[in-house]
Design a protein around this motif. Structure first.
Motif, PDB file in Angstrom:
ATOM      1  N   ARG A 358       0.820  -1.203   0.000  1.00 33.90           N
ATOM      2  CA  ARG A 358       0.000   0.000   0.000  1.00 33.90           C
ATOM      3  C   ARG A 358       0.859   1.260   0.000  1.00 33.90           C
ATOM      4  O   ARG A 358       0.618   2.199  -0.762  1.00 33.90           O
ATOM      5  N   ASP A 359       1.875   1.293   0.849  1.00 36.76           N
ATOM      6  CA  ASP A 359       2.700   2.493   0.957  1.00 36.76           C
ATOM      7  C   ASP A 359       3.733   2.586  -0.160  1.00 36.76           C
ATOM      8  O   ASP A 359       4.097   3.681  -0.586  1.00 36.76           O
ATOM      9  N   GLY A 360       4.234   1.435  -0.623  1.00 40.31           N
ATOM     10  CA  GLY A 360       5.308   1.435  -1.618  1.00 40.31           C
ATOM     11  C   GLY A 360       4.915   2.087  -2.917  1.00 40.31           C
ATOM     12  O   GLY A 360       5.734   2.742  -3.571  1.00 40.31           O
ATOM     13  N   ARG A 361       3.674   1.919  -3.331  1.00 41.44           N
ATOM     14  CA  ARG A 361       3.219   2.478  -4.600  1.00 41.44           C
ATOM     15  C   ARG A 361       3.398   3.991  -4.642  1.00 41.44           C
ATOM     16  O   ARG A 361       4.004   4.534  -5.562  1.00 41.44           O
ATOM     17  N   GLU A 362       2.879   4.683  -3.627  1.00 42.76           N
ATOM     18  CA  GLU A 362       2.969   6.139  -3.659  1.00 42.76           C
ATOM     19  C   GLU A 362       4.386   6.625  -3.341  1.00 42.76           C
ATOM     20  O   GLU A 362       4.787   7.703  -3.783  1.00 42.76           O
ATOM     21  N   ILE A 363       5.171   5.817  -2.618  1.00 39.34           N
ATOM     22  CA  ILE A 363       6.564   6.187  -2.383  1.00 39.34           C
ATOM     23  C   ILE A 363       7.332   6.187  -3.699  1.00 39.34           C
ATOM     24  O   ILE A 363       8.078   7.114  -4.008  1.00 39.34           O
ATOM     25  N   ARG A 364       7.132   5.142  -4.510  1.00 40.70           N
ATOM     26  CA  ARG A 364       7.828   5.079  -5.802  1.00 40.70           C
ATOM     27  C   ARG A 364       7.288   6.111  -6.783  1.00 40.70           C
ATOM     28  O   ARG A 364       8.010   6.602  -7.656  1.00 40.70           O
ATOM     29  N   GLN A 365       6.014   6.430  -6.677  1.00 40.39           N
ATOM     30  CA  GLN A 365       5.426   7.455  -7.547  1.00 40.39           C
ATOM     31  C   GLN A 365       5.767   8.862  -7.088  1.00 40.39           C
ATOM     32  O   GLN A 365       5.523   9.817  -7.817  1.00 40.39           O
ATOM     33  N   LEU A 366       6.292   8.996  -5.869  1.00 39.59           N
ATOM     34  CA  LEU A 366       6.501  10.298  -5.233  1.00 39.59           C
ATOM     35  C   LEU A 366       5.186  11.062  -5.131  1.00 39.59           C
ATOM     36  O   LEU A 366       5.115  12.283  -5.331  1.00 39.59           O
ATOM     37  N   ALA A 367       4.120  10.300  -4.834  1.00 39.88           N
ATOM     38  CA  ALA A 367       2.790  10.891  -4.709  1.00 39.88           C
ATOM     39  C   ALA A 367       2.622  11.507  -3.328  1.00 39.88           C
ATOM     40  O   ALA A 367       3.005  10.913  -2.314  1.00 39.88           O
ATOM     41  N   ALA A 368       2.059  12.705  -3.286  1.00 41.21           N
ATOM     42  CA  ALA A 368       1.859  13.422  -2.022  1.00 41.21           C
ATOM     43  C   ALA A 368       0.498  14.108  -2.051  1.00 41.21           C
ATOM     44  O   ALA A 368      -0.226  14.056  -3.049  1.00 41.21           O
ATOM     45  N   ILE A 369       0.139  14.731  -0.939  1.00 43.85           N
ATOM     46  CA  ILE A 369      -1.101  15.497  -0.866  1.00 43.85           C
ATOM     47  C   ILE A 369      -0.802  16.893  -0.332  1.00 43.85           C
ATOM     48  O   ILE A 369       0.027  17.072   0.546  1.00 43.85           O
ATOM     49  N   LYS A 370      -1.489  17.883  -0.902  1.00 49.96           N
ATOM     50  CA  LYS A 370      -1.275  19.286  -0.542  1.00 49.96           C
ATOM     51  C   LYS A 370      -2.489  19.811   0.222  1.00 49.96           C
ATOM     52  O   LYS A 370      -3.626  19.724  -0.267  1.00 49.96           O
ATOM     53  N   CYS A 371      -2.256  20.310   1.427  1.00 43.80           N
ATOM     54  CA  CYS A 371      -3.338  20.789   2.279  1.00 43.80           C
ATOM     55  C   CYS A 371      -4.053  21.983   1.633  1.00 43.80           C
ATOM     56  O   CYS A 371      -3.404  22.956   1.211  1.00 43.80           O
ATOM     57  N   LYS A 372      -5.379  21.896   1.553  1.00 42.82           N
ATOM     58  CA  LYS A 372      -6.156  22.989   0.954  1.00 42.82           C
ATOM     59  C   LYS A 372      -6.177  24.228   1.839  1.00 42.82           C
ATOM     60  O   LYS A 372      -6.382  25.337   1.353  1.00 42.82           O
ATOM     61  N   SER A 373      -5.953  24.046   3.132  1.00 40.33           N
ATOM     62  CA  SER A 373      -6.022  25.181   4.056  1.00 40.33           C
ATOM     63  C   SER A 373      -4.742  25.996   4.061  1.00 40.33           C
ATOM     64  O   SER A 373      -4.772  27.231   3.948  1.00 40.33           O
ATOM     65  N   CYS A 374      -3.584  25.314   4.198  1.00 36.90           N
ATOM     66  CA  CYS A 374      -2.331  26.055   4.360  1.00 36.90           C
ATOM     67  C   CYS A 374      -1.340  25.835   3.224  1.00 36.90           C
ATOM     68  O   CYS A 374      -0.297  26.505   3.171  1.00 36.90           O
ATOM     69  N   GLY A 375      -1.600  24.887   2.328  1.00 33.35           N
ATOM     70  CA  GLY A 375      -0.710  24.640   1.202  1.00 33.35           C
ATOM     71  C   GLY A 375       0.471  23.750   1.502  1.00 33.35           C
ATOM     72  O   GLY A 375       1.309  23.500   0.626  1.00 33.35           O
ATOM     73  N   TYR A 376       0.548  23.207   2.736  1.00 36.34           N
ATOM     74  CA  TYR A 376       1.676  22.349   3.089  1.00 36.34           C
ATOM     75  C   TYR A 376       1.546  20.989   2.403  1.00 36.34           C
ATOM     76  O   TYR A 376       0.465  20.407   2.344  1.00 36.34           O
ATOM     77  N   VAL A 377       2.670  20.497   1.880  1.00 36.17           N
ATOM     78  CA  VAL A 377       2.677  19.211   1.201  1.00 36.17           C
ATOM     79  C   VAL A 377       3.004  18.116   2.207  1.00 36.17           C
ATOM     80  O   VAL A 377       4.068  18.139   2.846  1.00 36.17           O
ATOM     81  N   ASN A 378       2.095  17.152   2.351  1.00 37.50           N
ATOM     82  CA  ASN A 378       2.256  16.038   3.276  1.00 37.50           C
ATOM     83  C   ASN A 378       2.630  14.774   2.498  1.00 37.50           C
ATOM     84  O   ASN A 378       2.037  14.480   1.451  1.00 37.50           O
TER      85      ASN A 378
END
Length: 481
Positions: A358-378
């Motif tokens: 589950r975690d490896g897929r987005e790690i290899r894709q370098l997939a992240a999420i950007k907070c709509k409130s403050c713009g911080y990338v998690n």
């Protein structure tokens, strides 16, 4: 609909060993060099980097437009499990994609190419990627150890912005046994090299070329460039002479003395070397061989190659950026033929576990999420349900940049096996403003890394446990600007 090459990419490892070093270890001689994959590289990591380069050169959106990934190698990692999904994740390809592996022959990549070409010509797919990669296990002191190199090449096929049209293909095959490796053998076997040379390689390539010439009503003089499968220099020279191919035709497609026999990547790598130099209107003849079968393919270069030339990482740039392997012991360690007998440290969760999947897929894709409130990338997204900066719970999908510079680092001299010291740990400032922490590769001492040095994230094999490799992103000094 005209289908042809719309982009290409290669990957050649940084390390080189002079064949004279191998020869000296066994009281023999050798000329030229072989490319050697690093300890954290394999056919999948090399294929992934070549594939990324090909997708970039073809200028397509791999998430929506890449529908086929066909892979040819004689160095498959597993008889049951396919690792092509790892390459797809690095490319950020969508789930509606056809993966297929072709093996058991040095011409496996051309079997893959023909299958992909048929899929594109039929209209089933728009863009298909063909990869050839090789990292053979070779017996100590054998001719294969002397000649075999490691590397990967990828070709994108499609009908839009074609840089080289495929004019015709002719295949010739017989029930001929030259080299083989049964399921119980670690290394390739060969009955008699001269038998392989004269009745296998030479006769099959000449027959395939002759069939193509007859099909096109042409001859060797109608081609500006000739690319040959390259098992060793003497075999190549013999076939070139039999075909009456001159040195100008062979000048850009021959890499046997620079990187060695690349097996399933050999002819594709030669084609890439030619495309680096080819001009619109020129014609290319490519001849593959392996396991009693040969393919002859004719291509015509189009005007589109000029506009795309500045997007490609040429073969020559990989040849310039190399590092010598100083002795045979170091070579044996890199190849895994000589290993320290330590008990490897077990990773926290099994490689085949659901959590790592589950975690490896987005790690290899370098997939992240950007907070709509403050713009911080998690990052990574699966464990960041709440923004670590503001506590927000609504996000937009984003991806991290692959390039950046070193913010800070440390180099550990002693690390638990299977890691090998010195091992760098780098915190990097990515070009998109995010910060990323990862291991370093191709860093042998503190002299190889410094603050603000340009680095890039590449996929490497982090560890292997129970025969299952675990892949992730590591920082590498930028090798090609």
């Amino acid at each position: 609909m005209v289908v042809g090459v719309t982009g290409y990419g290669v990957y050649i490892p940084k390390y080189r060993i002079d064949r004279s070093i191998i020869g000296k270890a066994w009281s023999g001689r050798g000329r030229g060099q072989n490319a050697v994959a690093g300890a954290d590289e394999d056919v999948i990591t090399m294929a992934a980097e070549a594939a990324l380069n090909a997708v970039t050169h073809a200028d397509i959106d791999s998430t929506s437009d890449l529908k086929t990934l066909y892979f040819g190698t004689g160095s498959a990692l597993d008889f049951e499990h396919s690792s092509l999904g790892v390459i797809g994740e690095v490319l950020r390809a969508g789930d509606e994609i056809d993966y297929a592996e072709f093996t058991a022959s040095p011409r496996a990549s051309f079997a893959a190419l023909k299958a992909c070409l048929d899929a594109a010509a039929s209209g089933r797919i728009t863009n298909g990627l063909v990869i050839g990669a090789e990292q053979r296990a070779t017996a100590a002191g054998s001719p294969e150890e002397m000649n075999c190199g490691d590397g990967a090449a990828a070709i994108m096929l499609g009908a839009n912005n074609v840089i080289a049209e495929i004019d015709a293909i002719y295949s010739h095959a017989t029930n001929f046994v030259d080299r083989w490796r049964d399921a119980d053998s670690d290394f390739v076997k060969e009955y008699e090299p001269r038998f392989t040379r004269d009745y296998g390689y030479k006769q099959h390539i000449i027959a395939a070329a002759g069939g193509l010439f007859e099909k096109l009503q042409s001859g060797i003089d109608d081609f500006d460039h000739v690319v040959l499968q390259q098992p060793n220099a003497s075999m190549v020279n013999g076939v070139a002479k039999a075909l009456n191919a001159n040195q100008d035709q062979l000048a850009h497609g021959g890499l046997i003395n620079e990187v060695g026999d690349l097996g399933a990547a050999s002819a594709l790598m030669g084609l890439a070397g030619v495309l680096d130099q080819a001009k619109p209107g020129e014609r290319i003849l490519v001849l593959s061989y392996g396991s009693g079968a040969s393919d002859a393919i004719a291509l015509s270069v189009t005007d589109a190659i000029i506009a795309k030339r500045n997007k490609v990482k040429p073969v020559s740039s990989y040849l310039k950026n190399s590092r010598p392997v100083e002795d045979y012991v170091a070579f044996a360690k890199i190849k895994g033929a000589l290993e320290k007998q330590d008990t490897p440290t077990q990773i926290g969760i099994p490689p085949a576990s659901s959590a790592l999947w589950r975690d490896g897929r987005e790690i290899r894709q370098l997939a992240a999420i950007k907070c709509k409130s403050c713009g911080y990338v998690n990052y990574p997204a699966t464990i960041r349900k709440i923004c670590v900066r503001c506590g927000g719970t609504e996000f937009d999908q984003t991806t991290l940049a692959r390039t950046g510079k070193v913010h800070t680092y440390c180099v550990s001299l002693y690390v638990p096996p299977p890691l090998v010291g010195p091992q760098a740990l780098i915190i990097g400032d990515l070009d998109d403003g995010n910060r990323y922490r990862a291991l370093g590769t191709e860093i042998h001492s503190s002299d190889d890394v410094e603050i603000d040095m340009k680095v890039e994230l590449v996929m490497r094999k982090i560890v292997t446990q129970d025969g299952v490799p675990v892949y992730g992103n590591v920082f590498r000094p930028v090798r090609i600007n």
